[in-house]
Design an enzyme around this catalytic site. Structure first.
Site, PDB file in Angstrom:
ATOM      1  N   ASP A 160       0.885  -1.464   0.050  1.00  0.00           N
ATOM      2  CA  ASP A 160      -0.220   0.500  -0.170  1.00  0.00           C
ATOM      3  C   ASP A 160       0.652   1.519  -0.216  1.00  0.00           C
ATOM      4  O   ASP A 160       1.641   1.364   0.574  1.00  0.00           O
ATOM      5  CB  ASP A 160      -0.806  -0.098   1.434  1.00  0.00           C
ATOM      6  CG  ASP A 160      -1.988   1.250   1.277  1.00  0.00           C
ATOM      7  OD1 ASP A 160      -2.540   1.770   0.338  1.00  0.00           O
ATOM      8  OD2 ASP A 160      -1.556   2.216   2.098  1.00  0.00           O
TER       9      ASP A 160
ATOM     10  N   GLU B 165       1.273  -0.675  -5.415  1.00  0.00           N
ATOM     11  CA  GLU B 165       0.490   0.474  -5.209  1.00  0.00           C
ATOM     12  C   GLU B 165       0.678   2.252  -5.664  1.00  0.00           C
ATOM     13  O   GLU B 165       1.690   2.610  -4.792  1.00  0.00           O
ATOM     14  CB  GLU B 165      -0.892   0.232  -4.294  1.00  0.00           C
ATOM     15  CG  GLU B 165      -2.161   1.572  -4.775  1.00  0.00           C
ATOM     16  CD  GLU B 165      -2.200   2.632  -3.541  1.00  0.00           C
ATOM     17  OE1 GLU B 165      -3.172   3.437  -3.919  1.00  0.00           O
ATOM     18  OE2 GLU B 165      -1.723   1.924  -2.006  1.00  0.00           O
TER      19      GLU B 165
END
Length: 722
Positions: A403, A456
């Site tokens: 993330d 990401e």
């Protein structure tokens, strides 16, 4: 000296930095002396562990809870007979109730400091056996603490009872607690250098209490999961990868929405659904323990513990095993970029900025009000990198979606001028975070080559998904945030205006092969006022569904692996609500059921035809037929496999049926529709082509062409019949 007032006072105040030097059995003044700190005890005896014989009655030291006494005759030295320390037990009179127990201070240290890149094998709480006695060994890193004690129900949460042994060379504290085991609650009581007392959960805990409780739970380190070769094949760059992203707490709820499904219920319901829908992987929003439901797991406090919201670690492992048995990979969202400020967790762990940077310009994330890891500290890097390996090795996780990588790569991420600290070269790149990510990927690749990592990463940082030896970050895949933003903006345009924005739908091919991209329609696109994907499609009821179906057809035809957030596969109408189940009742509506059927068929075609997945990341796997017909908002291209087989993809992004639309094709023959998103079974108007034969009319620089009927707002996939 057996009795020393200052020493006893320090023990009673919980302020003695080295209780192992005082408590337990020691050779002093020619005799073996035993000391025990037992608040609430009336009398204490020392027993021989070998035969249970009573060796001495310990005397209370003044009015304190410290008991002490000699247990052997004076001797010339510790090597002669019973003058050497030996195993013993304590019998304690607790207000008329006698109880025998082992003394934690008679057991040696197990910590060697050598954990070979897997600190979780030594740190935290580990059920073990010493000298035939079962118990749990606890180790915690707190180098700047004045004192650390272990507390739990086993010692009435009294920090004086079990002060820990310091290993100063590593800054870790250790104690073996006999006669306890899995299921015990515990925390570390830390006295800081400034005299404050903190109560902290274990950073390496393998299990944690359900919020709002915050204690760690003793749990055995899960066994290593074998690495079957079929999992590596399923994750490979040339495989058909279609990912179903899931938030476990809101996929489906039980008891009319009043409770979550547990891990085992999810294994029974979620896994068969994902298999039926043809997805290759499930990606789970973070399942690491977290205190606030509303963070969806993205502010974890227990990186090594599967959240107890849905059951035990064994239950979570059962979910993963069930998915694997069904041929489905399991990916985890993983959050090494920041952590919450909750007082019981990592923040200010030993009274200093241990895991985080001290300077808020480096250590505080302004967007999320969280703390940023200090990647320049070896122990922090080890803690995080080993955690990535832990989930793969110990739970069989197939890969990690990392993330917020962009927030890690740049020191000035979401900061104004003057709010960030340049690196040693004066630049904005976070060199320490970059080194950490490379190290994490190296560790995963070298130890578990079947697993994958996905970034990401929302900027144009170069070589994110390129190998380390090529100067890359070493990720296997990168989320294509640019493709997602451009294409969604295009689809939100009224079809009459799309010709003015034609480049948004075609531009992704310009950089499609610069990284190994995943095309993500993730949870981030259906929250925070954005509405559902369906709600962003223009037009009346029929057109909105037609637009969505055409968009999905384009996405599955486009180079790159696929990711779809739960609910999007049946056109959830409202924005995602993490506190409620998906609207499964919508499947009673043929329009929603049609979208679900289309996604299933797209996944099946993706898997069945190598041209749609085998060469996703090289130019040779893609060829434009035409991207220039902006007036009609039509795109056409070819996808190719290694053996030369191909699939044609044609998209009509206007609500106008176009009979006799001619496109050039790679070879003469008969072409059959694999997918037509306008079919009646999907909720379309039923305009189609079936099987078409080419004719030698030149078009788009090719000698052979097809005259198609392009359905309104639809994507076609055609294959050359043998």
């Amino acid at each position: 000296m057996i009795f020393n007032t200052a020493l006893v006072d320090a023990l009673m105040a919980g302020d003695h930095a080295d209780p192992f030097a005082v408590l337990g059995m020691h050779f002093e003044g020619g005799a073996l002396v035993v000391r025990a700190l037992l608040p609430g005890a009336d009398q204490v005896w020392v027993l021989d562990a070998a035969d249970g014989a009573t060796l001495a009655r310990l005397e209370r030291c003044g009015a304190s809870a410290v008991f002490a006494g000699a247990v052997a005759e004076p001797s010339a030295g510790p090597s002669e007979g019973r003058a050497a320390p030996f195993p013993y037990r304590l019998r304690v009179d607790w207000h008329g109730t006698l109880h025998e127990h082992e003394d934690a201070y008679r057991f040696p240290s197990l910590f060697t400091g050598d954990y070979g890149g897997r600190p979780y094998e030594a740190m935290g709480a580990h059920p073990t056996r010493i000298d035939g006695v079962d118990g749990v060994n606890f180790v915690v890193w707190a180098p700047n603490a004045r004192r650390v004690a272990l507390v739990g129900a086993f010692n009435s949460w009294d920090g004086r009872r079990h002060g820990m042994r310091l290993h100063p060379q590593r800054g870790v504290w250790e104690i073996f607690i006999p006669q306890i085991g899995p299921g015990e609650l515990y925390k570390f009581e830390i006295k800081t250098a400034f005299g404050a007392t903190l109560l902290k959960a274990d950073p390496y805990a393998f299990r944690a209490q359900l919020r709002p409780e915050t204690a760690s739970v003793v749990h055995a380190l899960p066994a290593v999961v074998p690495a079957p070769p079929e999992r590596q094949r399923a994750n490979a760059l040339n495989s058909a990868v279609s990912i179903y992203e899931v938030h476990l707490g809101s996929w489906r709820r039980a008891d009319h929405g009043r409770r979550w499904l547990n891990y085992r219920e999810l294994a029974e319901q979620l896994v068969p659904y994902v298999r039926q829908m043809g997805f290759s992987h499930i990606e789970l929003l973070p399942v690491q323990e977290h205190p606030f439901d509303g963070s969806w797991g993205y502010q974890p406090t227990g990186l090594y513990a599967p959240t107890s919201r849905f059951g035990s670690p064994e239950d979570f492992r059962f979910l993963v095993e069930t998915a694997h048995a069904a041929g489905i990979g399991v990916l985890l969202d993983w959050v090494p970029g920041h952590f919450p400020t909750d007082a019981f967790a990592l923040a200010g762990f030993d009274g200093t900025h241990l895991y985080e940077h001290a300077d808020p310009k480096e250590g505080f994330h302004q967007d999320w009000n969280t703390l940023i890891y200090n990647y320049g500290r070896q122990e922090v890097r080890d803690f995080l990198a080993a955690n990535a390996l832990y989930w793969i090795e110990r739970y069989g996780i197939d890969g990690l979606r990392v993330d917020a990588v962009a927030s890690m790569l740049y020191r000035d991420y979401s900061r104004k001028e003057g709010e960030w600290v340049p690196n040693i070269h004066g630049g904005r790149e976070n060199l320490e975070a970059i080194a950490f990510l490379r190290r994490m990927n190296e560790l995963v690749c070298s130890q578990r080559p079947e697993a994958i990592t996905m970034a990401e990463e929302s900027t144009s940082f170069p070589n994110v998904s390129r190998p380390l030896e090529m100067g890359g970050l070493g990720f296997h895949y990168k989320w294509n945030m640019g493709w997602m933003n451009d294409t969604l903006r295009y689809m939100q345009e009224d079809p009459v205006n799309r010709k003015h924005h034609h480049d948004k739908i075609s531009f992704g091919i310009v950089y499609a092969f610069s990284e190994n991209f995943v095309l993500p329609l993730s949870h981030d696109e259906v929250v925070h006022g954005k509405g559902s994907i369906l709600a962003r499609m223009p037009g009346d009821h029929w057109q909105r569904f037609a637009n969505l179906r055409a968009y999905y057809g384009f996405m599955w035809g486009h180079p790159g692996k696929k990711l779809l957030f739960m609910g999007c596969e049946f056109a959830q109408a409202r924005e995602w609500d993490a506190d409620a189940s998906l609207d499964w009742h919508l499947l009673d509506d043929p329009a929603h059921a049609g979208v679900q059927r289309l996604v299933r068929d797209l996944n099946n075609v993706l898997r069945a035809y190598p041209a749609l997945h085998q060469v996703d990341f090289e130019q040779r796997g893609f060829e434009w037929i035409s991207h220039e017909d902006r007036e009609n908002s039509v795109l056409s291209f070819v996808r190719r496999a290694d053996d030369g087989s191909c699939v044609l993809v044609i998209c009509n992004f206007t609500p106008v049926c176009r009979p006799g639309y001619r496109i050039g094709v790679p070879a003469a023959g008969r072409y059959r529709e694999l997918i037509n998103t306008d079919q009646l079974q999907y909720g379309g108007s039923g305009v189609g082509n079936g099987v078409l034969a080419t004719d030698p009319s030149g078009m788009h620089g090719r000698a052979q062409s097809l005259a198609l009927t392009l359905p309104p707002l639809a994507t076609l996939m055609l294959v050359l019949e043998n």
